[in-house]
Design an enzyme around this catalytic site. Structure first.
Site, PDB file in Angstrom:
ATOM      1  N   ASP A  80       1.647   6.662   5.329  1.00  0.00           N
ATOM      2  CA  ASP A  80       0.688   5.699   4.811  1.00  0.00           C
ATOM      3  C   ASP A  80       1.188   4.966   3.561  1.00  0.00           C
ATOM      4  O   ASP A  80       0.468   4.150   2.992  1.00  0.00           O
ATOM      5  CB  ASP A  80      -0.651   6.394   4.518  1.00  0.00           C
ATOM      6  CG  ASP A  80      -1.848   5.521   4.823  1.00  0.00           C
ATOM      7  OD1 ASP A  80      -1.680   4.500   5.509  1.00  0.00           O
ATOM      8  OD2 ASP A  80      -2.960   5.854   4.371  1.00  0.00           O
TER       9      ASP A  80
ATOM     10  N   ASP B 181      -2.598  10.727   3.162  1.00  0.00           N
ATOM     11  CA  ASP B 181      -3.993  10.336   3.343  1.00  0.00           C
ATOM     12  C   ASP B 181      -4.748  11.377   4.160  1.00  0.00           C
ATOM     13  O   ASP B 181      -4.630  11.428   5.378  1.00  0.00           O
ATOM     14  CB  ASP B 181      -4.070   8.965   4.037  1.00  0.00           C
ATOM     15  CG  ASP B 181      -5.501   8.489   4.214  1.00  0.00           C
ATOM     16  OD1 ASP B 181      -6.394   9.012   3.488  1.00  0.00           O
ATOM     17  OD2 ASP B 181      -5.734   7.623   5.050  1.00  0.00           O
TER      18      ASP B 181
ATOM     19  N   GLU C 128      -9.242   3.679   2.155  1.00  0.00           N
ATOM     20  CA  GLU C 128      -8.772   3.701   0.772  1.00  0.00           C
ATOM     21  C   GLU C 128      -7.664   2.701   0.488  1.00  0.00           C
ATOM     22  O   GLU C 128      -7.484   2.269  -0.654  1.00  0.00           O
ATOM     23  CB  GLU C 128      -8.300   5.113   0.405  1.00  0.00           C
ATOM     24  CG  GLU C 128      -6.885   5.484   0.838  1.00  0.00           C
ATOM     25  CD  GLU C 128      -6.643   5.414   2.341  1.00  0.00           C
ATOM     26  OE1 GLU C 128      -5.546   5.037   2.752  1.00  0.00           O
ATOM     27  OE2 GLU C 128      -7.568   5.745   3.116  1.00  0.00           O
TER      28      GLU C 128
ATOM     29  N   LYS D 115       0.855  -1.195   0.000  1.00  0.00           N
ATOM     30  CA  LYS D 115       0.000   0.000   0.000  1.00  0.00           C
ATOM     31  C   LYS D 115       0.884   1.235   0.000  1.00  0.00           C
ATOM     32  O   LYS D 115       1.720   1.406   0.882  1.00  0.00           O
ATOM     33  CB  LYS D 115      -0.903  -0.004   1.231  1.00  0.00           C
ATOM     34  CG  LYS D 115      -1.703   1.282   1.428  1.00  0.00           C
ATOM     35  CD  LYS D 115      -2.416   1.311   2.777  1.00  0.00           C
ATOM     36  CE  LYS D 115      -3.045   2.665   3.051  1.00  0.00           C
ATOM     37  NZ  LYS D 115      -3.672   2.747   4.400  1.00  0.00           N
TER      38      LYS D 115
ATOM     39  N   LYS E  46     -10.350  13.382   7.514  1.00  0.00           N
ATOM     40  CA  LYS E  46      -9.876  13.110   8.865  1.00  0.00           C
ATOM     41  C   LYS E  46      -9.887  14.400   9.687  1.00  0.00           C
ATOM     42  O   LYS E  46      -9.712  15.493   9.138  1.00  0.00           O
ATOM     43  CB  LYS E  46      -8.428  12.591   8.835  1.00  0.00           C
ATOM     44  CG  LYS E  46      -8.207  11.247   8.187  1.00  0.00           C
ATOM     45  CD  LYS E  46      -6.713  10.918   8.174  1.00  0.00           C
ATOM     46  CE  LYS E  46      -6.414   9.607   7.480  1.00  0.00           C
ATOM     47  NZ  LYS E  46      -6.889   8.442   8.220  1.00  0.00           N
TER      48      LYS E  46
ATOM     49  N   ARG F  77      -7.314  -0.394   1.201  1.00  0.00           N
ATOM     50  CA  ARG F  77      -7.809  -1.680   0.709  1.00  0.00           C
ATOM     51  C   ARG F  77      -8.229  -1.597  -0.755  1.00  0.00           C
ATOM     52  O   ARG F  77      -8.204  -2.598  -1.468  1.00  0.00           O
ATOM     53  CB  ARG F  77      -8.961  -2.157   1.592  1.00  0.00           C
ATOM     54  CG  ARG F  77     -10.178  -1.270   1.642  1.00  0.00           C
ATOM     55  CD  ARG F  77     -11.078  -1.547   2.839  1.00  0.00           C
ATOM     56  NE  ARG F  77     -10.409  -1.192   4.102  1.00  0.00           N
ATOM     57  CZ  ARG F  77     -10.928  -1.416   5.296  1.00  0.00           C
ATOM     58  NH1 ARG F  77     -12.127  -1.967   5.423  1.00  0.00           N
ATOM     59  NH2 ARG F  77     -10.267  -1.079   6.383  1.00  0.00           N
TER      60      ARG F  77
ATOM     61  N   ASP G  34     -12.038   7.178   3.504  1.00  0.00           N
ATOM     62  CA  ASP G  34     -10.850   7.045   4.343  1.00  0.00           C
ATOM     63  C   ASP G  34     -10.438   5.584   4.519  1.00  0.00           C
ATOM     64  O   ASP G  34      -9.429   5.302   5.153  1.00  0.00           O
ATOM     65  CB  ASP G  34     -11.094   7.691   5.711  1.00  0.00           C
ATOM     66  CG  ASP G  34      -9.799   7.905   6.494  1.00  0.00           C
ATOM     67  OD1 ASP G  34      -8.726   7.950   5.857  1.00  0.00           O
ATOM     68  OD2 ASP G  34      -9.862   8.016   7.725  1.00  0.00           O
TER      69      ASP G  34
END
Length: 461
Positions: free
Chosen positions: A249, A231, A310, A226, A238, A312, A308
């Site tokens: 991230d 993010d 994201e 990933k 967020k 996956r 959020d």
């Protein structure tokens, strides 16, 4: 990075000598002049990790308190050693642990940064006193690539975005027996990577997928990482305090990249296909909205209820692509869920999956000295991802039960049912927000790189 060498005799010039200190009585048997009273004058403590400097002639002893493991002993000594003189660590009679010791010494350092206007040189010369000099190149390769990953993960998002990450990957593989193919946004459209495109749609800096192939012969290992370079949560924005640190991230992508570089440099007899799933998750007029539906590469549709969640989505495309290649084992690495920290604290990696890959990870992590905990993919939680509109949702709004497990269940939809697959959620351990511990500095830790390299070594046997 510190300098490490092997020597067969103590230096004749001034040096620092690391000595374990768990009992004043035991120490006095080796150094009779160091009575309890003398040690008291230097305020020596036998508490774990406390290091006391005591003169020995023209040199200095570093008394490392506590009954520590070899790695923690070395890390404690290296962390407080002065750059002014070599640090000597006695490894005579411990030849089987030399590689581990070298890695520990190299990794027990602050991660280099180019962003400070003033920086001091804290490079330490570490000399291991050994019975005979052996080859330590393998340990150097692994440690060097872990530090590269730490540097990459620590980079701010204004300098590291999907296109730049892909460019950096191309630079790092130069001279290695690997091939690199970068899919830009147009290629991603052609390849039907709707997850990566959906996440990256809101940013002015478009997404990328980087495919790296190493053909050493033998068993085929697929790796996916990933790589959300920042993010914000997208339109499911967020809160401000949760957004700080979201440059980390992309740690999963940096992890599999560094592991692949090390595997290739070591010339291990395995085949590795690695995909870096890169996007920046930003809110804008073009961003994916809650309730939108995206189509993943394998044809499954996902109703995006929370933008959020994201990571996956981008991994779904990466796992779908790897599944088409039918590798012997697939492992993905991601800072996937905040729920991982709630379940496992700050130092363990969550392990989920199916087939032989689970055992491969557990065995390799034990050898590498990294903390993983096998979590179930609880079947009763799968229904939380049911959708009336699409094949599935990416989350169930308002459901807080088993958040880490639900993330794993989502990813399971994009690997074959009979695949050997492991998912590593490193959200807990990828970033150390506190003081350094063991071989890990503050900031990016580089966890799971050693484990992935160890897996490749085991597969190459």
């Amino acid at each position: 990075m510190h300098e490490v060498s092997l020597v067969t005799s103590l230096p004749t010039t001034a040096h620092q000598l690391a000595i374990p200190y768990s009992s004043a009585d035991d120490l006095a048997q080796v150094f009779p002049a160091w009575s309890k009273e003398v040690l008291g004058l230097y305020k020596a403590e036998d508490k774990p990790g406390i290091v006391t400097r005591v003169p020995i002639g023209t040199s200095v002893a570093l008394l490392v308190g506590g009954e520590l493991s070899l790695v923690e002993f070395i890390a404690s000594a290296v962390r407080v050693a002065s750059p002014a003189a070599p640090l000597v660590i006695d490894m005579r009679g411990k030849s089987e642990s030399i590689q581990v010791a070298v890695e520990a010494a190299l990794l027990s350092t602050k991660t280099p940064t180019k962003y400070k206007s003033e920086s001091k040189d804290d490079k330490v010369s570490v000399q291991f006193l050994v019975d005979e000099v052996i080859d330590i190149d393998g340990a150097n390769v692994v440690a060097t690539n872990i530090i590269r990953a730490r540097e990459l993960i620590n980079m701010p998002a204004n300098d590291l975005y999907p296109e730049m990450f892909a460019q950096r990957a191309e630079e790092l593989v130069e001279g290695l027996p690997v091939t690199v193919d970068v899919w830009d946004e147009k290629k991603l459209e052609v390849e039907k990577c709707g997850g990566i495109l959906g996440v990256g749609r809101g940013s002015s800096r478009p997404p990328r997928m980087v495919k790296i192939e190493y053909k050493g012969g033998g068993i085929h290992l697929g790796l996916a990482g990933k790589g959300i370079t920042f993010d914000t949560g997208g339109l499911s924005l967020k809160p401000a305090d949760s957004m700080v640190g979201m440059k980390y991230d992309m740690a999963g992508a940096a992890t599999v990249l560094a592991a692949t570089l090390a595997i290739a440099k070591l010339g291990l007899k395995v085949n590795v296909t690695t995909v870096l799933c890169l996007a920046e998750n930003m809110p804008s007029g073009s961003a994916t909205r809650p309730g939108d539906v995206v189509r993943i590469r394998n044809g499954k549709t996902v109703e995006v209820l929370n933008t959020d969640a994201e990571g996956r989505l981008v991994l779904a495309d990466g796992l779908s692509y790897l599944s088409e290649l039918k590798p012997d084992h697939i492992i993905d690495v991601a800072t996937l869920t905040g729920a991982a920290s709630i379940a496992l604290g700050k130092r363990h990696t969550g392990l989920m999956g199916q087939g032989n890959a689970i055992d491969l990870v557990q065995q390799a992590a034990k050898t590498a000295g990294e903390l993983v905990w096998h979590m179930p993919l609880a079947e009763e939680l799968r229904e939380t991802l049911n959708s009336d509109l699409a094949d599935m949702t990416n989350v169930k709004i308002g459901n807080r039960a088993g958040g880490m497990l639900v993330g794993g269940l989502f990813l399971q939809e994009f690997v074959d049912k009979d695949a050997s697959w492991a998912h590593l959620d490193i959200a807990s351990a990828a970033n150390n927000e506190g003081s350094p511990y063991s071989i890990y500095p503050s900031g990016a830790t580089g966890v799971m790189i050693k484990t992935l390299v160890e897996i490749a070594k085991n597969l190459a046997k």
